[in-house]
Design a protein around this motif. Structure first.
Motif, short mmCIF file in Angstrom:
data_model
loop_
_atom_site.label_atom_id
_atom_site.label_comp_id
_atom_site.label_asym_id
_atom_site.label_seq_id
_atom_site.Cartn_x
_atom_site.Cartn_y
_atom_site.Cartn_z
N PHE A 17 0.84 -1.20 0.00
CA PHE A 17 0.00 0.00 0.00
C PHE A 17 0.87 1.25 0.00
CE2 PHE A 17 -3.35 -2.83 1.91
CZ PHE A 17 -4.25 -2.69 0.88
N ALA A 18 2.01 1.20 0.67
CA ALA A 18 2.88 2.37 0.76
C ALA A 18 3.48 2.74 -0.60
CB ALA A 18 4.00 2.12 1.77
N ASP A 19 3.49 1.79 -1.54
CA ASP A 19 4.08 2.06 -2.86
C ASP A 19 3.09 2.74 -3.81
OD1 ASP A 19 6.38 0.85 -1.98
OD2 ASP A 19 5.84 -1.12 -2.80
N LEU A 20 1.80 2.78 -3.46
CA LEU A 20 0.81 3.41 -4.34
C LEU A 20 1.05 4.91 -4.40
CD1 LEU A 20 -2.49 1.54 -3.38
CD2 LEU A 20 -1.34 1.50 -5.60
N THR A 21 0.97 5.48 -5.59
CA THR A 21 1.24 6.91 -5.81
C THR A 21 -0.07 7.66 -6.02
OG1 THR A 21 3.36 6.37 -6.84
CG2 THR A 21 2.46 8.58 -7.24
N GLY A 22 -0.30 8.68 -5.20
CA GLY A 22 -1.43 9.58 -5.41
C GLY A 22 -2.78 9.07 -4.95
N GLN A 23 -2.84 7.97 -4.20
CA GLN A 23 -4.13 7.43 -3.73
C GLN A 23 -4.12 7.31 -2.21
OE1 GLN A 23 -6.22 7.42 -6.07
NE2 GLN A 23 -4.81 7.41 -7.82
N GLU A 24 -3.63 8.30 -1.54
CA GLU A 24 -3.46 8.23 -0.08
C GLU A 24 -4.79 8.04 0.64
OE1 GLU A 24 -2.14 10.47 -2.03
OE2 GLU A 24 0.04 10.15 -1.87
N HIS A 25 -5.89 8.61 0.11
CA HIS A 25 -7.17 8.48 0.78
C HIS A 25 -7.67 7.04 0.77
CE1 HIS A 25 -7.96 8.97 -3.48
NE2 HIS A 25 -9.21 8.58 -3.32
N VAL A 26 -7.43 6.33 -0.33
CA VAL A 26 -7.82 4.92 -0.41
C VAL A 26 -6.93 4.08 0.49
CG1 VAL A 26 -8.09 2.94 -1.95
CG2 VAL A 26 -8.73 5.23 -2.74
N VAL A 27 -5.63 4.33 0.46
CA VAL A 27 -4.69 3.58 1.29
C VAL A 27 -5.03 3.73 2.77
CG1 VAL A 27 -2.28 3.45 2.02
CG2 VAL A 27 -2.84 3.69 -0.41
N ARG A 28 -5.35 4.94 3.18
CA ARG A 28 -5.67 5.18 4.59
C ARG A 28 -6.90 4.38 5.02
NH1 ARG A 28 -5.88 10.08 4.14
NH2 ARG A 28 -8.15 10.37 3.87
N THR A 29 -7.93 4.38 4.20
CA THR A 29 -9.16 3.66 4.55
C THR A 29 -8.91 2.15 4.63
OG1 THR A 29 -10.46 5.37 3.45
CG2 THR A 29 -11.57 3.30 3.92
N LEU A 30 -8.22 1.61 3.63
CA LEU A 30 -8.02 0.16 3.60
C LEU A 30 -7.10 -0.31 4.72
CD1 LEU A 30 -7.66 -0.47 -0.26
CD2 LEU A 30 -9.67 -0.81 1.19
N THR A 31 -6.03 0.42 4.98
CA THR A 31 -5.13 0.01 6.07
C THR A 31 -5.80 0.10 7.43
OG1 THR A 31 -4.22 2.26 6.09
CG2 THR A 31 -3.03 0.61 4.80
N ASN A 32 -6.62 1.13 7.64
CA ASN A 32 -7.35 1.23 8.91
C ASN A 32 -8.36 0.09 9.05
OD1 ASN A 32 -5.98 3.52 9.65
ND2 ASN A 32 -7.57 4.95 8.95
N ALA A 33 -9.01 -0.27 7.94
CA ALA A 33 -9.96 -1.38 8.00
C ALA A 33 -9.25 -2.69 8.32
CB ALA A 33 -10.71 -1.49 6.67
N LEU A 34 -8.09 -2.92 7.72
CA LEU A 34 -7.34 -4.14 8.01
C LEU A 34 -6.82 -4.14 9.44
CD1 LEU A 34 -5.35 -4.32 4.66
CD2 LEU A 34 -6.95 -6.07 5.48
N ARG A 35 -6.38 -3.00 9.89
CA ARG A 35 -5.83 -2.92 11.24
C ARG A 35 -6.94 -3.09 12.29
NH1 ARG A 35 -3.46 1.51 10.42
NH2 ARG A 35 -1.47 0.66 9.73
N GLY A 36 -8.14 -2.60 12.01
CA GLY A 36 -9.24 -2.67 12.97
C GLY A 36 -10.16 -3.87 12.78
N GLY A 37 -9.87 -4.72 11.80
CA GLY A 37 -10.70 -5.88 11.58
C GLY A 37 -12.09 -5.55 11.05
#
Length: 562
Positions: A17-37
């Motif tokens: 996810f950290a390698d994605l360029t210009g999609q920080e809003h999507v990365v933030r949502t998906l990583t938070n969802a994975l982290r919070g189950g």
């Protein structure tokens, strides 16, 4: 055996996810969802081509099935991670909806979804271009998409979400991918060029980024083409990139705008010639001209941040600092409006040339205080060296017709009829007929009969004698006086002004040589307008303003008449 060449778009495809360029809003949502189950059972990734939708689906699949997962940071070395990256994981299926769009394909998917994963934690279906499914296929997918088994995840991707039924959209978690900003594309291209060991100039990277139009995959494909065309160890310059990619030379765009700003029409048109000789599309050329002018306007605003490469921001700031913001804004306005003209023109090149010439000649060449100062200097020079006077210009000497109207009007207003008494001028049989007629018209206005007064101004007085007032019309205007009530009201007012009962008699006289009050007023108005226009054209300050700003004087109006 030689290893087949792997194109840059595949070689540098993001794996985290950290390698994605210009999609920080999507990365933030998906990583938070994975982290919070709180991972949904169905996702919809929408956005333009080449911005990371399918790549994000693969990364999410790895994050869900990694042996250390679900985790926002998949290890990348376990069996599920490596096989998903290679595209041969048995429990992660990528389906192209463009070629598997029938109801039978969806039924087969539903049957396979009933079974547990062979090895991984989840069985994941990545459906690309999902909008290509048929209506029956969508209907067959609804139930499974709404209540899938716990081991199923759907990752849908599309470039055209408007074609998806509302019943599908309401069953998925939607994430909108955006075009990648130019600055981030250029920064990523620079990293890849350094990793490949190929020196590339900043101008060439900017050109590649602009050609990609927000698509990271397109940018990598163009960079791959640039590397393939380059021979030697020297740096790839902007000129070589322009020639290889068949792109519009941004140096031509910047040079053309610079010529407009320094008011050099020949140099501005030379830019059009260079664009034509390079085979540029003039619609794209007009868009780039307007975009460059916009960037210059924004460069004058320190609080506005532009997402451009650093070297371009420095150049824009330096160029914008040499010109007045008002001139930059005017040039931007003209070039922005010209885009529609270029798109509709039978000859787009001519439309671009007209727009540039307008920008050269019509854009203000300085701030308002500077223009005022130039006007005053020219006014002094044209006026024989005397400083421009702040006193108003002397009034024009009125014509004889205007003087007569003014004098008679003043006399009539100075001697109004007393309430209930005869008008001193109208009742004076020795007074000229024209003055007596004006007095009768004024008596109508004094009685607030504005409509009849305006109508009778078009009449020509014939005679005022004992018991009658005779008037004539050249046209059919007098037909309105045939109404009994209106005529009686006029006769009553005339009788009071004359001090005796009179009858109004109307005649038709198309050839009568005399002029009506309306004719005299119109003639005086035209004469006064001509005199004001002549005075305006001869006034030194006005002549100086015309010389500075261009154009010509069409009319001079008296604000008191507005």
């Amino acid at each position: 055996m030689n290893t087949p060449y792997l194109v840059l778009a595949r070689k540098y495809r993001p794996q985290r996810f950290a390698d994605l360029t210009g999609q920080e809003h999507v990365v933030r949502t998906l990583t938070n969802a994975l982290r919070g189950g709180r991972v949904a059972h169905a996702f919809l990734f929408t956005g333009p081509r080449g911005c990371g939708k399918t790549t994000s689906a693969r990364i999410l699949a790895r994050a869900l099935n990694c042996v250390n997962g679900p985790t926002p940071e998949p290890c990348g070395v376990c069996g599920p991670c490596t096989e998903i990256a290679q595209g041969n994981d048995i429990d992660v299926q990528e389906i192209d909806a463009a070629s598997n769009n029938g109801v039978d394909d969806v039924r087969a998917l539903r049957e396979a979804a009933k079974y547990l994963p062979a090895r991984d934690r989840y069985k994941i279906y990545i459906v690309d271009e999902v909008h290509m499914l048929s209506g029956a296929a969508f209907n067959a997918l609804l139930k499974t998409l709404e209540e899938p088994p716990g081991h199923i995840k759907f990752l849908l991707a599309t470039t055209d979400p408007q074609k998806l039924p509302a019943t599908i959209l309401s069953r998925v978690q939607r994430h909108n991918f955006q075009l990648v900003p130019l600055g981030k594309i250029v920064a990523r291209l620079r990293e890849i060029a350094q990793a490949e060991g190929v020196p590339v100039a900043d101008g060439a990277l900017s050109l590649v980024g602009r050609q990609a139009a927000g698509s990271m995959r397109d940018a990598l494909s163009l960079l791959d083409q640039l590397f393939a065309a380059h021979a030697g160890a020297e740096e790839i310059g902007e000129a070589e990139a322009v020639e290889t990619l068949g792109a519009l030379d941004l140096g031509v765009v910047a040079g053309t705008i610079a010529a407009v700003l320094r008011r050099d029409p020949a140099a501005a048109l030379e830019g059009v010639v260079r664009a034509y000789e390079s085979g540029a599309d003039f619609k794209r050329f007009a868009e780039e001209l307007a975009a460059h002018a916009r960037n210059l306007v924004l460069a004058t605003m320190p609080d506005v941040r532009q997402d451009l490469p650093d070297h371009e921001l420095r150049e824009l700031s330096a160029q914008a600092g040499e010109h007045d913001p008002a001139q930059l804004a005017r040039v931007f306005e003209l070039l922005q409006q010209a885009q529609d003209d270029v798109a509709k023109a039978a000859n787009p090149r001519h439309a671009v040339e007209v727009a540039l010439l307008r920008a050269v000649h019509l854009a203000p060449s300085g701030s308002l205080p500077e223009l005022v100062q130039r006007v005053e200097q020219l006014s002094s020079r044209l006026g024989g060296g005397a400083a421009p006077s702040t006193r108003p210009a002397p009034a024009a000497r009125p014509s004889s017709g205007a003087r007569t109207l003014a004098e008679n009007g003043a006399a009539l207003r100075a001697t109004p009829a007393s309430n209930g008494g005869a008008h001193p001028v109208a009742s004076d049989s020795s007074a000229p007929l024209e003055q007596r007629w004006r007095a009768l018209i004024d008596s109508l206005r004094a009685a607030r009969q504005m409509g009849p007064a305006g109508m009778l101004e078009h009449a020509i007085p014939v005679r005022i004698e004992e018991g009658q007032v005779v008037i004539a019309f050249r046209d059919s205007t007098g037909i309105h006086l045939e109404e009994k009530d209106k005529r009686s009201a006029i006769e009553g007012t005339f009788s009071r002004a004359l001090g005796r009962k009179v009858v109004l008699q109307v005649e038709r006289a198309p050839d009568v040589p005399a002029a009506s009050l309306h004719d005299e007023k119109e003639r005086a108005r035209v004469e006064q307008k001509g005199q004001r226009l002549q005075l305006g054209r001869e006034h030194p300050a006005v002549r100086a303003a015309v010389e500075v700003l261009g154009g010509e004087i069409e009319d001079v109006r008296d604000l008191g008449e507005e």
